[in-house]
Design a protein around this motif. Sequence first.
Motif, PDB file in Angstrom:
ATOM      1  N   LYS A   1       6.842 -89.990  10.278  1.00 44.34           N
ATOM      2  CA  LYS A   1       6.649 -90.377  11.676  1.00 44.34           C
ATOM      3  C   LYS A   1       7.434 -91.654  11.975  1.00 44.34           C
ATOM      4  CE  LYS A   1       2.794 -90.593  14.813  1.00 44.34           C
ATOM      5  NZ  LYS A   1       1.414 -90.963  14.961  1.00 44.34           N
ATOM      6  N   ARG A   2       7.341 -92.606  11.065  1.00 44.08           N
ATOM      7  CA  ARG A   2       8.010 -93.901  11.257  1.00 44.08           C
ATOM      8  C   ARG A   2       9.534 -93.737  11.338  1.00 44.08           C
ATOM      9  NH1 ARG A   2       9.943 -98.486   9.016  1.00 44.08           N
ATOM     10  NH2 ARG A   2      10.378 -97.515   7.018  1.00 44.08           N
ATOM     11  N   GLN A   3      10.061 -92.818  10.526  1.00 44.09           N
ATOM     12  CA  GLN A   3      11.512 -92.647  10.484  1.00 44.09           C
ATOM     13  C   GLN A   3      12.013 -91.617  11.497  1.00 44.09           C
ATOM     14  OE1 GLN A   3      13.321 -92.207   6.602  1.00 44.09           O
ATOM     15  NE2 GLN A   3      11.851 -93.572   5.630  1.00 44.09           N
ATOM     16  N   GLY A   4      11.112 -91.051  12.294  1.00 40.33           N
ATOM     17  CA  GLY A   4      11.528 -90.059  13.281  1.00 40.33           C
ATOM     18  C   GLY A   4      11.907 -88.733  12.644  1.00 40.33           C
ATOM     19  N   LEU A   5      11.346 -88.458  11.480  1.00 39.94           N
ATOM     20  CA  LEU A   5      11.612 -87.172  10.815  1.00 39.94           C
ATOM     21  C   LEU A   5      10.548 -86.168  11.258  1.00 39.94           C
ATOM     22  CD1 LEU A   5      12.479 -88.569   7.292  1.00 39.94           C
ATOM     23  CD2 LEU A   5      14.049 -87.402   8.860  1.00 39.94           C
ATOM     24  N   ARG A   6      10.974 -84.938  11.399  1.00 38.39           N
ATOM     25  CA  ARG A   6      10.055 -83.961  11.986  1.00 38.39           C
ATOM     26  C   ARG A   6       9.009 -83.437  11.016  1.00 38.39           C
ATOM     27  NH1 ARG A   6      13.708 -80.181  15.738  1.00 38.39           N
ATOM     28  NH2 ARG A   6      14.681 -81.850  16.940  1.00 38.39           N
ATOM     29  N   SER A   7       9.211 -83.642   9.733  1.00 38.79           N
ATOM     30  CA  SER A   7       8.227 -83.131   8.774  1.00 38.79           C
ATOM     31  C   SER A   7       8.194 -84.020   7.539  1.00 38.79           C
ATOM     32  CB  SER A   7       8.603 -81.700   8.342  1.00 38.79           C
ATOM     33  OG  SER A   7       9.854 -81.726   7.666  1.00 38.79           O
ATOM     34  N   ARG A   8       7.057 -84.023   6.848  1.00 35.56           N
ATOM     35  CA  ARG A   8       6.977 -84.717   5.559  1.00 35.56           C
ATOM     36  C   ARG A   8       7.848 -83.979   4.537  1.00 35.56           C
ATOM     37  NH1 ARG A   8       4.244 -83.313   1.474  1.00 35.56           N
ATOM     38  NH2 ARG A   8       3.151 -85.198   0.836  1.00 35.56           N
ATOM     39  N   ALA A   9       8.094 -82.676   4.830  1.00 34.12           N
ATOM     40  CA  ALA A   9       8.932 -81.873   3.927  1.00 34.12           C
ATOM     41  C   ALA A   9      10.328 -82.462   3.783  1.00 34.12           C
ATOM     42  CB  ALA A   9       9.028 -80.435   4.437  1.00 34.12           C
ATOM     43  N   ALA A  10      10.765 -83.218   4.790  1.00 35.33           N
ATOM     44  CA  ALA A  10      12.099 -83.834   4.724  1.00 35.33           C
ATOM     45  C   ALA A  10      12.254 -84.638   3.435  1.00 35.33           C
ATOM     46  CB  ALA A  10      12.318 -84.732   5.946  1.00 35.33           C
ATOM     47  N   PHE A  11      11.175 -85.279   2.991  1.00 37.10           N
ATOM     48  CA  PHE A  11      11.261 -86.108   1.782  1.00 37.10           C
ATOM     49  C   PHE A  11      11.496 -85.264   0.520  1.00 37.10           C
ATOM     50  CE2 PHE A  11       8.991 -88.933   4.706  1.00 37.10           C
ATOM     51  CZ  PHE A  11       9.902 -89.977   4.698  1.00 37.10           C
TER      52      PHE A  11
ATOM     53  N   ASP B   1      30.870 -69.211  10.504  1.00 33.00           N
ATOM     54  CA  ASP B   1      32.295 -68.911  10.621  1.00 33.00           C
ATOM     55  C   ASP B   1      33.087 -69.471   9.424  1.00 33.00           C
ATOM     56  OD1 ASP B   1      34.540 -67.866  11.749  1.00 33.00           O
ATOM     57  OD2 ASP B   1      34.937 -69.575  13.049  1.00 33.00           O
ATOM     58  N   GLY B   2      32.724 -69.016   8.247  1.00 36.50           N
ATOM     59  CA  GLY B   2      33.442 -69.462   7.044  1.00 36.50           C
ATOM     60  C   GLY B   2      32.465 -69.661   5.882  1.00 36.50           C
ATOM     61  N   ALA B   3      33.023 -69.983   4.733  1.00 40.04           N
ATOM     62  CA  ALA B   3      32.194 -70.106   3.523  1.00 40.04           C
ATOM     63  C   ALA B   3      31.235 -71.297   3.622  1.00 40.04           C
ATOM     64  CB  ALA B   3      33.099 -70.264   2.306  1.00 40.04           C
ATOM     65  N   VAL B   4      30.192 -71.221   2.808  1.00 35.38           N
ATOM     66  CA  VAL B   4      29.102 -72.201   2.858  1.00 35.38           C
ATOM     67  C   VAL B   4      29.056 -72.948   1.519  1.00 35.38           C
ATOM     68  CG1 VAL B   4      26.575 -72.381   3.078  1.00 35.38           C
ATOM     69  CG2 VAL B   4      27.821 -70.708   4.450  1.00 35.38           C
ATOM     70  N   ASP B   5      28.802 -74.247   1.587  1.00 35.13           N
ATOM     71  CA  ASP B   5      28.719 -75.041   0.352  1.00 35.13           C
ATOM     72  C   ASP B   5      27.304 -75.091  -0.209  1.00 35.13           C
ATOM     73  OD1 ASP B   5      31.487 -75.989   0.378  1.00 35.13           O
ATOM     74  OD2 ASP B   5      30.867 -77.025   2.212  1.00 35.13           O
ATOM     75  N   LEU B   6      26.331 -74.989   0.684  1.00 33.33           N
ATOM     76  CA  LEU B   6      24.936 -75.137   0.234  1.00 33.33           C
ATOM     77  C   LEU B   6      24.028 -74.261   1.079  1.00 33.33           C
ATOM     78  CD1 LEU B   6      22.727 -76.720  -1.402  1.00 33.33           C
ATOM     79  CD2 LEU B   6      22.820 -78.462   0.393  1.00 33.33           C
ATOM     80  N   VAL B   7      23.258 -73.392   0.416  1.00 28.57           N
ATOM     81  CA  VAL B   7      22.223 -72.618   1.110  1.00 28.57           C
ATOM     82  C   VAL B   7      20.881 -73.199   0.698  1.00 28.57           C
ATOM     83  CG1 VAL B   7      21.094 -70.373   1.367  1.00 28.57           C
ATOM     84  CG2 VAL B   7      23.597 -70.501   1.257  1.00 28.57           C
ATOM     85  N   LEU B   8      20.120 -73.638   1.700  1.00 26.21           N
ATOM     86  CA  LEU B   8      18.778 -74.170   1.465  1.00 26.21           C
ATOM     87  C   LEU B   8      17.765 -73.152   1.958  1.00 26.21           C
ATOM     88  CD1 LEU B   8      19.326 -77.686   3.124  1.00 26.21           C
ATOM     89  CD2 LEU B   8      19.291 -77.205   0.657  1.00 26.21           C
ATOM     90  N   SER B   9      16.695 -72.964   1.238  1.00 21.49           N
ATOM     91  CA  SER B   9      15.595 -72.157   1.764  1.00 21.49           C
ATOM     92  C   SER B   9      14.261 -72.799   1.414  1.00 21.49           C
ATOM     93  CB  SER B   9      15.621 -70.732   1.222  1.00 21.49           C
ATOM     94  OG  SER B   9      14.418 -70.081   1.645  1.00 21.49           O
ATOM     95  N   ASP B  10      13.583 -73.234   2.465  1.00 15.85           N
ATOM     96  CA  ASP B  10      12.214 -73.761   2.303  1.00 15.85           C
ATOM     97  C   ASP B  10      11.243 -72.751   2.921  1.00 15.85           C
ATOM     98  OD1 ASP B  10      10.372 -75.687   1.497  1.00 15.85           O
ATOM     99  OD2 ASP B  10      10.493 -76.826   3.360  1.00 15.85           O
ATOM    100  N   MET B  11      11.702 -71.497   3.047  1.00 21.85           N
ATOM    101  CA  MET B  11      10.883 -70.481   3.723  1.00 21.85           C
ATOM    102  C   MET B  11       9.573 -70.256   2.990  1.00 21.85           C
ATOM    103  SD  MET B  11      13.308 -67.383   5.079  1.00 21.85           S
ATOM    104  CE  MET B  11      14.247 -67.129   3.608  1.00 21.85           C
ATOM    105  N   ALA B  12       8.524 -70.129   3.772  1.00 25.33           N
ATOM    106  CA  ALA B  12       7.214 -69.810   3.210  1.00 25.33           C
ATOM    107  C   ALA B  12       6.452 -68.989   4.233  1.00 25.33           C
ATOM    108  CB  ALA B  12       6.457 -71.094   2.907  1.00 25.33           C
ATOM    109  N   ALA B  13       5.915 -67.868   3.786  1.00 22.44           N
ATOM    110  CA  ALA B  13       5.069 -67.065   4.675  1.00 22.44           C
ATOM    111  C   ALA B  13       3.700 -67.731   4.711  1.00 22.44           C
ATOM    112  CB  ALA B  13       4.980 -65.651   4.130  1.00 22.44           C
ATOM    113  N   PRO B  14       2.948 -67.540   5.785  1.00 20.51           N
ATOM    114  CA  PRO B  14       1.601 -68.109   5.805  1.00 20.51           C
ATOM    115  C   PRO B  14       0.807 -67.616   4.593  1.00 20.51           C
ATOM    116  CG  PRO B  14       2.154 -67.103   7.920  1.00 20.51           C
ATOM    117  CD  PRO B  14       3.257 -66.750   6.982  1.00 20.51           C
TER     118      PRO B  14
END
Length: 263
Positions: free
Chosen positions: A66-76, A157-170
């Motif tokens: 909250k203090r840093q204006g980040l939308r989630s604690r997950a950012a850490f 539109d081109g190759a990717v260097d990093l794919v991140l997935s934090d996906m979680a189903a309920p």
Amino acid sequence: MSSAEGPKSGGGSKGSKSEASSRVRGSAPTGSRDLFVRVRTAKGRKASSTRWLQRQLNDPYVLEAKRQGLRSRAAFKLIELDERFTLLKPGMRVVDLGAAPGGWTQIAVERTRSLHPNGGKVVGMDILEWEGVAGATCLTHDFMDDAAPLMLKGAMDGAVDLVLSDMAAPTTGHRQTDHLRVMGLAEAAWYFAEEVLAPGGAFVCKVFQGGTEGALLTRMKKMCEVIRHAKPPASRQGSPEVYVIAQGFRGLSGGEDTGRDES
Ligand SMILES: C[S@@+](CC[C@H](N)C(=O)[O-])C[C@H]1O[C@@H](n2cnc3c(N)ncnc32)[C@H](O)[C@@H]1O
């Protein structure tokens, strides 16, 4: 794996909430809060909701986000994984799956400098509606839908260097069902990564304790130089989540059988 102990010390950047700020956010919270906030039970509020509220109000990561204006604690979690594995660099092209509410996307935008000329590129997708993050293309779509990979490829539109997935189903509370669901998402994220990653690219994905499943892990090992599992300190100790980090993507050397069922 790292322990899930208290927050690490860090520089402690000052908290403007503007997303367009050029200040690089990302120091983990310093020390724990002195004052413990106790939440009383209230009429009509379930005990589980009271416990959740109390945990939120006393969680240093929630407060620091909250203090840093980040939308989630997950950012850490991404910040800590990046510090340990050096994942994000200026100019990189990043896809963020399961991106809402946008904490990881914010960090990716800042660390790839996607808002700057000659900076990187960030595309995020979530099944939920989410507020756009400046410097990223933010898509709302079910990643498991057949059209999703094409949408992402079109936006990148081109190759990717990093794919991140934090996906979680309920979560359902049924351990095996939850495990199967998160592993299904992880598997789909990896197959997408195989199609888009540039040589040397990396993949970071939430999985559940016990790590990446045998067949998927075998396949990843064949295509990457190094695979590790880590539980960043910001990941709650009671949570079964861990992250698989695959680096040094090299794809398959011509026609090798990977055991993937293509039917
Ligand atoms: C733990 S949250 C991600 C938090 C995010 N990394 C952040 O920092 O703000 C997991 C997200 O995965 C998303 N998700 C789950 N299944 C999905 C799917 N099939 N397609 C796209 N997103 C999905 C959920 O909607 C949820 O927003």
